[in-house]
Design a protein around this motif. Structure first.
Motif, PDB file in Angstrom:
ATOM      1  N   HIS A   1       0.808  -1.064   0.050  1.00 30.75           N
ATOM      2  CA  HIS A   1       0.043   0.032  -0.165  1.00 30.75           C
ATOM      3  C   HIS A   1       0.880   1.302  -0.075  1.00 30.75           C
ATOM      4  O   HIS A   1       0.454   2.452  -0.634  1.00 30.75           O
ATOM      5  N   GLN A   2       2.017   1.271   0.765  1.00 34.21           N
ATOM      6  CA  GLN A   2       2.889   2.370   0.625  1.00 34.21           C
ATOM      7  C   GLN A   2       3.524   2.537  -0.958  1.00 34.21           C
ATOM      8  O   GLN A   2       3.802   3.533  -1.247  1.00 34.21           O
ATOM      9  N   ALA A   3       3.734   1.590  -1.399  1.00 37.36           N
ATOM     10  CA  ALA A   3       4.273   1.526  -2.644  1.00 37.36           C
ATOM     11  C   ALA A   3       3.349   2.009  -3.575  1.00 37.36           C
ATOM     12  O   ALA A   3       3.733   2.864  -4.758  1.00 37.36           O
ATOM     13  N   ILE A   4       2.164   1.687  -3.371  1.00 39.32           N
ATOM     14  CA  ILE A   4       0.838   2.487  -4.149  1.00 39.32           C
ATOM     15  C   ILE A   4       0.846   3.963  -4.052  1.00 39.32           C
ATOM     16  O   ILE A   4       0.682   4.440  -5.087  1.00 39.32           O
ATOM     17  N   ASN A   5       0.870   4.084  -2.932  1.00 39.94           N
ATOM     18  CA  ASN A   5       0.790   5.583  -2.654  1.00 39.94           C
ATOM     19  C   ASN A   5       1.884   6.311  -3.190  1.00 39.94           C
ATOM     20  O   ASN A   5       2.002   7.679  -3.560  1.00 39.94           O
ATOM     21  N   GLN A   6       3.056   5.696  -2.945  1.00 44.40           N
ATOM     22  CA  GLN A   6       4.410   6.447  -3.452  1.00 44.40           C
ATOM     23  C   GLN A   6       4.416   6.436  -4.975  1.00 44.40           C
ATOM     24  O   GLN A   6       4.737   7.519  -5.472  1.00 44.40           O
ATOM     25  N   THR A   7       3.910   5.383  -5.761  1.00 40.38           N
ATOM     26  CA  THR A   7       3.765   5.594  -7.283  1.00 40.38           C
ATOM     27  C   THR A   7       2.787   6.630  -7.398  1.00 40.38           C
ATOM     28  O   THR A   7       3.148   7.689  -8.432  1.00 40.38           O
ATOM     29  N   SER A   8       1.655   6.919  -6.835  1.00 38.00           N
ATOM     30  CA  SER A   8       0.737   7.750  -7.170  1.00 38.00           C
ATOM     31  C   SER A   8       1.248   9.209  -7.079  1.00 38.00           C
ATOM     32  O   SER A   8       0.968  10.144  -7.697  1.00 38.00           O
ATOM     33  N   LYS A   9       2.118   9.396  -5.856  1.00 34.11           N
ATOM     34  CA  LYS A   9       2.832  10.815  -5.706  1.00 34.11           C
ATOM     35  C   LYS A   9       3.895  10.932  -6.967  1.00 34.11           C
ATOM     36  O   LYS A   9       4.125  12.288  -7.181  1.00 34.11           O
ATOM     37  N   ILE A  10       4.417  10.081  -7.396  1.00 33.69           N
ATOM     38  CA  ILE A  10       5.222  10.276  -8.330  1.00 33.69           C
ATOM     39  C   ILE A  10       4.626  10.521  -9.907  1.00 33.69           C
ATOM     40  O   ILE A  10       5.050  11.364 -10.396  1.00 33.69           O
TER      41      ILE A  10
END
Length: 401
Positions: free
Chosen positions: A143-152
């Motif tokens: 879920h953190q990876a999904i969130n980080q991808t969305s921020k990028i």
């Protein structure tokens, strides 16, 4: 017992659907970022004050509203919160398209943040309720990876769409993303909450039970203090990366690459932390702080001494620093899910987020003061020193998992 891997997690239907719902939900937070800035600055001619208000409208809901909304999140079915919060967020975003001035637009940004302050604790409660304990680390990493991808990717994609679409069209697309997230969340079937014999008190009193839970668990309290201090250290220098790059003789293109490198590091760090930090989360956080702090101090000293550094090495350092951030966030959430009672996890998580956000908001001003008085490298050196001290003290004082 399941092997703690992302494959094992995604073979489970409920965690898989929850992750699928998180993709459009998280992207809807960031896709219209560039569109809002473009509308405020280029269409309406606003300046730094409006952008500062935009930053506050994005962050203050998690401090002022989140702990109170979490009372409702703990009382109603989790799936209902996941669905309704996405629908509400979509309606608020749709309102962006009809905002006629900066004040109305920023008010809607604030309202959307208030609604989102319900979704994030509900997601943590859903992970706790649907994921076997040995897989919670990888669930948080995913879920953190999904969130980080969305921020990028979110702001980048939004900026690209601005070349072809109006800001209003992007707002409507973003509202549709929230609708998609709500429809996927409808398919997430969660077990009922355990019943609590505790008598419900007044609303304000109930909201305080989140922060009081940190007083009951030493590990929770240590994890919260650690996370708040770590984020304070990060944001002492986060806004000064452009000046650091300039000090090494790099230009605007290199700065853009450094932001991408930091974001990519956060993505990889989240996935690695998820697979490694489930068993010993405090150890993972502490070691990451020490290693990241030493790296940050080394870069700061190099800049202070005027030593040259090649661009690939600079980007690698930024990538590593971004990964270290994720290595501290993922274990913290795993600890909250392990130690917080299911009937109040939303309040525990929201209270922790409020403390961390409030601490984080003060850091950029302090960092800019340090930089103005003693130079940009001094802010990086201060942040790195805080991380080293934080990691070392935590390692020395906390012997448990």
């Amino acid at each position: 017992m399941s092997v703690a891997s992302y494959g094992s997690l995604l073979r489970l239907p409920v965690p898989r659907r929850l992750a699928a719902a998180s993709v459009p939900a998280d992207f809807s937070d960031w896709l219209d970022y560039a569109a809002v800035v473009a509308l405020v600055v280029f269409a309406w001619g606003e300046g730094p004050f409006a952008l500062a208000m935009f930053a506050l409208a994005l962050s203050l809901p998690y401090v002022l509203v989140g702990p109170f909304v979490a009372v409702v999140v703990d009382r109603v079915p989790i799936r209902t919160v996941l669905v309704v919060s996405n629908l509400g967020r979509g309606l608020a975003t749709l309102g962006f398209a009809f905002a006629g001035d900066t004040a109305v637009l920023l008010a809607l940004v604030f309202v959307r943040g208030c609604i989102d302050s319900a979704f994030t604790p509900a997601r943590q409660a859903a992970i706790q309720a649907s994921t076997p304990e040995e897989l919670r680390g990888v669930a948080n990493g995913l879920h953190q990876a999904i969130n980080q991808t969305s921020k990028i990717a979110g702001p980048a994609l939004g900026g690209l769409l601005l070349a072809f679409w109006s800001a209003q069209s992007i707002f409507m697309l973003n509202a549709a993303l929230s609708l998609v997230a709500a429809l996927i969340a409808l398919t997430v079937t969660l077990p009922p909450r355990p019943t609590s014999d505790e008598e419900k008190g007044k609303f304000f009193t109930e909201s305080l039970k989140g922060i009081s839970e940190f007083g009951r668990s030493q590990r929770l309290m240590v994890a919260l203090i650690f996370s708040a201090c770590a984020y304070f250290a990060f944001f002492l220098y986060d806004a000064l990366i452009a000046l650091l790059a300039e000090g090494f003789g790099f230009g605007a293109t290199a700065f853009g690459l450094s932001i991408s490198a930091s974001g990519f590091g956060g993505l990889v760090g989240a996935l690695v932390a998820g697979s490694m930090a489930g068993k010993r989360p405090m150890l993972a956080m502490s070691l990451a702080a020490v290693i990241s702090g030493v790296t940050t101090c080394a870069v700061a000293i190099a800049a202070q001494m005027g030593w040259s550094i090649q661009l690939p090495a600079f980007l690698l350092v930024l990538c590593f620093m971004g990964g270290a951030t994720a290595f501290m966030l993922v274990p913290y959430r795993t600890i909250v899910q392990a130690d917080a009672p299911p009937d109040r996890i939303a309040r525990v998580f929201a209270a922790g987020e409020a403390v961390i956000t409030l601490t984080m908001l003060s850091a950029p001003l302090i960092g800019s003061f340090i930089a103005s008085q003693w130079g940009t490298p001094a802010a990086f050196l201060a942040g790195g020193a805080v991380l080293v001290l934080l990691g070392a003290v935590t390692l020395a004082s906390h012997r448990g998992p």
